[in-house]
Design an enzyme around this catalytic site. Structure first.
Site, PDB file in Angstrom:
ATOM      1  N   SER A 182       0.824  -1.217   0.000  1.00 49.01           N
ATOM      2  CA  SER A 182       0.000   0.000   0.000  1.00 49.01           C
ATOM      3  C   SER A 182       0.857   1.264   0.000  1.00 49.01           C
ATOM      4  O   SER A 182       2.038   1.233   0.369  1.00 49.01           O
ATOM      5  CB  SER A 182      -0.875  -0.043   1.268  1.00 49.01           C
ATOM      6  OG  SER A 182      -1.679   1.107   1.388  1.00 49.01           O
ATOM      7  N   GLY A 183       0.229   2.358  -0.391  1.00 55.91           N
ATOM      8  CA  GLY A 183       0.767   3.701  -0.191  1.00 55.91           C
ATOM      9  C   GLY A 183       2.214   3.895  -0.635  1.00 55.91           C
ATOM     10  O   GLY A 183       2.580   3.627  -1.791  1.00 55.91           O
TER      11      GLY A 183
ATOM     12  N   ALA B 232       6.510  -0.272   6.767  1.00 53.92           N
ATOM     13  CA  ALA B 232       5.306  -0.756   7.472  1.00 53.92           C
ATOM     14  C   ALA B 232       5.049   0.055   8.738  1.00 53.92           C
ATOM     15  O   ALA B 232       5.955   0.278   9.540  1.00 53.92           O
ATOM     16  CB  ALA B 232       5.473  -2.232   7.829  1.00 53.92           C
TER      17      ALA B 232
ATOM     18  N   ASP C 236       4.580 -10.168   9.517  1.00 53.74           N
ATOM     19  CA  ASP C 236       4.248  -9.195  10.553  1.00 53.74           C
ATOM     20  C   ASP C 236       5.599  -8.722  11.091  1.00 53.74           C
ATOM     21  O   ASP C 236       6.343  -9.506  11.686  1.00 53.74           O
ATOM     22  CB  ASP C 236       3.418  -9.860  11.654  1.00 53.74           C
ATOM     23  CG  ASP C 236       3.041  -8.875  12.758  1.00 53.74           C
ATOM     24  OD1 ASP C 236       3.669  -7.793  12.839  1.00 53.74           O
ATOM     25  OD2 ASP C 236       2.134  -9.200  13.538  1.00 53.74           O
ATOM     26  N   VAL C 237       5.911  -7.449  10.885  1.00 48.90           N
ATOM     27  CA  VAL C 237       7.265  -6.982  11.228  1.00 48.90           C
ATOM     28  C   VAL C 237       7.528  -6.965  12.740  1.00 48.90           C
ATOM     29  O   VAL C 237       8.652  -6.752  13.169  1.00 48.90           O
ATOM     30  CB  VAL C 237       7.576  -5.575  10.636  1.00 48.90           C
ATOM     31  CG1 VAL C 237       7.579  -5.610   9.116  1.00 48.90           C
ATOM     32  CG2 VAL C 237       6.629  -4.507  11.170  1.00 48.90           C
TER      33      VAL C 237
ATOM     34  N   LYS D 232       8.415   7.350  15.806  1.00 50.77           N
ATOM     35  CA  LYS D 232       9.121   7.935  14.664  1.00 50.77           C
ATOM     36  C   LYS D 232      10.395   8.661  15.112  1.00 50.77           C
ATOM     37  O   LYS D 232      11.410   8.634  14.412  1.00 50.77           O
ATOM     38  CB  LYS D 232       8.187   8.864  13.887  1.00 50.77           C
ATOM     39  CG  LYS D 232       7.023   8.131  13.215  1.00 50.77           C
ATOM     40  CD  LYS D 232       7.512   7.100  12.209  1.00 50.77           C
ATOM     41  CE  LYS D 232       6.387   6.466  11.414  1.00 50.77           C
ATOM     42  NZ  LYS D 232       6.857   5.509  10.392  1.00 50.77           N
TER      43      LYS D 232
ATOM     44  N   ASP E 282       4.316  -7.542   3.511  1.00 54.12           N
ATOM     45  CA  ASP E 282       3.235  -6.847   4.214  1.00 54.12           C
ATOM     46  C   ASP E 282       2.464  -7.897   5.022  1.00 54.12           C
ATOM     47  O   ASP E 282       2.508  -9.085   4.717  1.00 54.12           O
ATOM     48  CB  ASP E 282       2.286  -6.180   3.191  1.00 54.12           C
ATOM     49  CG  ASP E 282       1.526  -5.001   3.772  1.00 54.12           C
ATOM     50  OD1 ASP E 282       1.845  -3.853   3.415  1.00 54.12           O
ATOM     51  OD2 ASP E 282       0.607  -5.237   4.596  1.00 54.12           O
TER      52      ASP E 282
ATOM     53  N   SER F  96       8.968  10.132   9.691  1.00 54.05           N
ATOM     54  CA  SER F  96       7.853  11.077   9.492  1.00 54.05           C
ATOM     55  C   SER F  96       8.316  12.449   9.961  1.00 54.05           C
ATOM     56  O   SER F  96       9.260  12.548  10.760  1.00 54.05           O
ATOM     57  CB  SER F  96       6.653  10.632  10.342  1.00 54.05           C
ATOM     58  OG  SER F  96       5.697  11.665  10.441  1.00 54.05           O
TER      59      SER F  96
ATOM     60  N   TYR G  45       2.757   7.189  18.016  1.00 54.63           N
ATOM     61  CA  TYR G  45       3.313   7.323  16.673  1.00 54.63           C
ATOM     62  C   TYR G  45       4.515   8.263  16.674  1.00 54.63           C
ATOM     63  O   TYR G  45       5.587   7.920  16.153  1.00 54.63           O
ATOM     64  CB  TYR G  45       2.214   7.842  15.738  1.00 54.63           C
ATOM     65  CG  TYR G  45       2.596   7.933  14.281  1.00 54.63           C
ATOM     66  CD1 TYR G  45       2.646   6.793  13.474  1.00 54.63           C
ATOM     67  CD2 TYR G  45       2.875   9.164  13.689  1.00 54.63           C
ATOM     68  CE1 TYR G  45       2.975   6.887  12.129  1.00 54.63           C
ATOM     69  CE2 TYR G  45       3.199   9.260  12.345  1.00 54.63           C
ATOM     70  CZ  TYR G  45       3.241   8.125  11.568  1.00 54.63           C
ATOM     71  OH  TYR G  45       3.569   8.207  10.229  1.00 54.63           O
TER      72      TYR G  45
HETATM   73  N1  LIG Z   1       0.896   8.934   4.552  1.00 53.46           N
HETATM   74  C1  LIG Z   1       1.481   9.878   5.265  1.00 53.46           C
HETATM   75  O1  LIG Z   1       1.023  11.037   5.331  1.00 53.46           O
HETATM   76  C2  LIG Z   1       2.751   9.603   6.010  1.00 53.46           C
HETATM   77  C3  LIG Z   1       3.413  10.682   6.598  1.00 53.46           C
HETATM   78  C4  LIG Z   1       4.581  10.450   7.304  1.00 53.46           C
HETATM   79  C5  LIG Z   1       5.087   9.163   7.398  1.00 53.46           C
HETATM   80  N2  LIG Z   1       4.420   8.126   6.812  1.00 53.46           N
HETATM   81  C6  LIG Z   1       5.002   6.805   6.944  1.00 53.46           C
HETATM   82  O2  LIG Z   1       5.127   6.199   5.683  1.00 53.46           O
HETATM   83  C7  LIG Z   1       5.069   4.777   5.825  1.00 53.46           C
HETATM   84  C8  LIG Z   1       4.049   4.198   4.880  1.00 53.46           C
HETATM   85  O3  LIG Z   1       2.773   4.727   5.220  1.00 53.46           O
HETATM   86  P1  LIG Z   1       1.591   4.800   4.141  1.00 53.46           P
HETATM   87  O4  LIG Z   1       1.054   6.167   4.235  1.00 53.46           O
HETATM   88  O5  LIG Z   1       2.061   4.252   2.858  1.00 53.46           O
HETATM   89  O6  LIG Z   1       0.540   3.841   4.865  1.00 53.46           O
HETATM   90  P2  LIG Z   1      -0.351   2.634   4.295  1.00 53.46           P
HETATM   91  O7  LIG Z   1      -1.332   2.374   5.364  1.00 53.46           O
HETATM   92  O8  LIG Z   1      -0.816   2.945   2.927  1.00 53.46           O
HETATM   93  O9  LIG Z   1       0.706   1.433   4.203  1.00 53.46           O
HETATM   94  C9  LIG Z   1       1.239   0.843   5.336  1.00 53.46           C
HETATM   95  C10 LIG Z   1       1.343  -0.654   5.100  1.00 53.46           C
HETATM   96  O10 LIG Z   1       1.997  -1.223   6.252  1.00 53.46           O
HETATM   97  C11 LIG Z   1       1.392  -2.473   6.508  1.00 53.46           C
HETATM   98  N3  LIG Z   1       1.626  -2.856   7.899  1.00 53.46           N
HETATM   99  C12 LIG Z   1       1.156  -2.248   9.025  1.00 53.46           C
HETATM  100  N4  LIG Z   1       1.572  -2.899  10.115  1.00 53.46           N
HETATM  101  C13 LIG Z   1       2.325  -3.958   9.683  1.00 53.46           C
HETATM  102  C14 LIG Z   1       3.021  -4.996  10.340  1.00 53.46           C
HETATM  103  N5  LIG Z   1       3.025  -5.112  11.677  1.00 53.46           N
HETATM  104  N6  LIG Z   1       3.712  -5.879   9.592  1.00 53.46           N
HETATM  105  C15 LIG Z   1       3.706  -5.787   8.234  1.00 53.46           C
HETATM  106  N7  LIG Z   1       3.038  -4.847   7.558  1.00 53.46           N
HETATM  107  C16 LIG Z   1       2.363  -3.926   8.275  1.00 53.46           C
HETATM  108  C17 LIG Z   1      -0.084  -2.258   6.205  1.00 53.46           C
HETATM  109  O11 LIG Z   1      -0.751  -3.487   5.969  1.00 53.46           O
HETATM  110  C18 LIG Z   1      -0.022  -1.347   4.984  1.00 53.46           C
HETATM  111  O12 LIG Z   1      -0.088  -2.098   3.784  1.00 53.46           O
HETATM  112  C19 LIG Z   1       4.761   4.527   7.300  1.00 53.46           C
HETATM  113  O13 LIG Z   1       5.975   4.263   7.975  1.00 53.46           O
HETATM  114  C20 LIG Z   1       4.157   5.842   7.762  1.00 53.46           C
HETATM  115  O14 LIG Z   1       4.293   6.040   9.144  1.00 53.46           O
HETATM  116  C21 LIG Z   1       3.270   8.311   6.120  1.00 53.46           C
END
Ligand SMILES: NC(=O)c1ccc[n+]([C@@H]2O[C@H](COP(=O)([O-])OP(=O)(O)OC[C@H]3O[C@@H](n4cnc5c(N)ncnc54)[C@H](O)[C@@H]3O)[C@@H](O)[C@H]2O)c1
Length: 260
Positions: free
Chosen positions: A17-18, A89, A61-62, A158, A38, A141, A154
């Site tokens: 994802s993402g 993750a 699961d990390v 971070k 994931d 982050s 969170y």
């Molecule tokens: N989106 C934002 O605005 C933003 C901002 C700052 C930092 N981040 C960071 O970017 C990274 C990615 O976030 P994103 O926005 O793509 O989120 P997202 O929710 O789209 O993707 C996160 C993925 O991590 C997986 N995941 C969660 N817990 C897990 C675990 N224990 N083991 C394995 N997989 C696991 C989820 O299933 C998901 O597919 C994260 O570290 C997040 O903290 C995101």
């Protein structure tokens, strides 16, 4: 034209994802082979279909060390090597400190900080044993440095990831392994989907971003490509904030905004 990651292989956690998925698209387009990892098996198998033979999947699961070891071993078994890793993750929860459910607090820290520690530990071990260096990027982050009400678990995680990145860079430099971080600002992904239901919050994030827009996952993937490729060859220990300058203005008061 040769790809910037031709012949290389790596892991992306949170890859279903993402930001993780955007990194996979960018890296594979540059010639890499990618182990998408994931805990969401269904989504993982669905998204992997767009990639073909340059992608394999690992349900992990990390927070579970045996899972993480298996993920790294399966990358080496599948691709024969490991050159880079993106540790993306994570998940978040919202609660004030006085009302925080402690099981939930620990669960967030377990994924967002301990999970990154476990991944760095086993990815770096494999890179050290391979003997050809490597590059690890931990996704932190802006909340590594910007305090946000309701996000204690969170933000603390971070901040820990930023410090872990610095220490890992010191310990692993002698093996030619670089460890860097990326601190994204607000990026449109499923993690921030709540902001589409609450447009005032989204507007507040945009107002606190001098470049005037939220981020796209590709904004982060481009920075990740720089860091894992040879372009980033002398970068290690630092966290690069990719945030439209939002770090310079401070975090929006989301609780006040949501309740007004
Ligand atoms: N989106 C934002 O605005 C933003 C901002 C700052 C930092 N981040 C960071 O970017 C990274 C990615 O976030 P994103 O926005 O793509 O989120 P997202 O929710 O789209 O993707 C996160 C993925 O991590 C997986 N995941 C969660 N817990 C897990 C675990 N224990 N083991 C394995 N997989 C696991 C989820 O299933 C998901 O597919 C994260 O570290 C997040 O903290 C995101």
């Amino acid at each position: 034209m040769p790809g910037r990651l031709d012949g290389r292989a790596g892991i992306i956690t949170g890859g279903a994802s993402g930001i993780g998925l955007a990194c996979a698209r960018r890296f594979i387009a540059e010639g890499a082979r990618v182990m998408l990892a994931d805990r969401n098996a269904e989504l993982l198998n669905e998204v992997a279909q767009e990639f073909g033979a340059n992608c394999a999947v690992s349900v992990v699961d990390v927070t579970d060390e045996a899972d993480v070891e298996r993920m790294v071993q399966s990358t080496i078994d599948t691709f024969g090597r490991i050159d880079h890793a993106i540790n993306s993750a994570a998940w978040a929860t919202y609660s004030t400190i006085v009302d925080h459910d402690m099981a939930e607090f620990r669960a967030v820290v377990d994924t967002c900080l301990t999970g990154v520690m476990l991944c760095v530990k086993h990815e770096a071990r494999a890179m050290r044993d391979q003997g050809e260096g490597g590059a690890i990027v931990n996704i932190a982050s802006i909340n590594a440095r910007l305090a946000a009400e309701g996000l204690a678990a969170y933000c603390c995680s971070k901040a820990g990831v930023e410090m872990l990145t610095r220490i890992a860079a010191i310990e692993l430099g002698e093996f030619g392994i670089r460890v860097a971080g990326i601190g994204p600002g607000f990026v449109d992904t499923p993690l921030t989907a709540f902001s589409r239901v609450l447009p005032v919050i989204r507007d507040a994030y945009i107002a606190s971003t001098p470049l005037g827009r939220v981020g796209a996952p590709e904004d982060i993937a481009d920075a990740a490509l720089f860091l894992v490729s040879d372009d980033g060859r002398w970068v290690s220990g630092d966290t690069l904030f990719v945030d439209g300058a939002s770090m310079q203005k401070g975090y929006p008061e989301i609780t006040k905004i949501a309740s007004s």
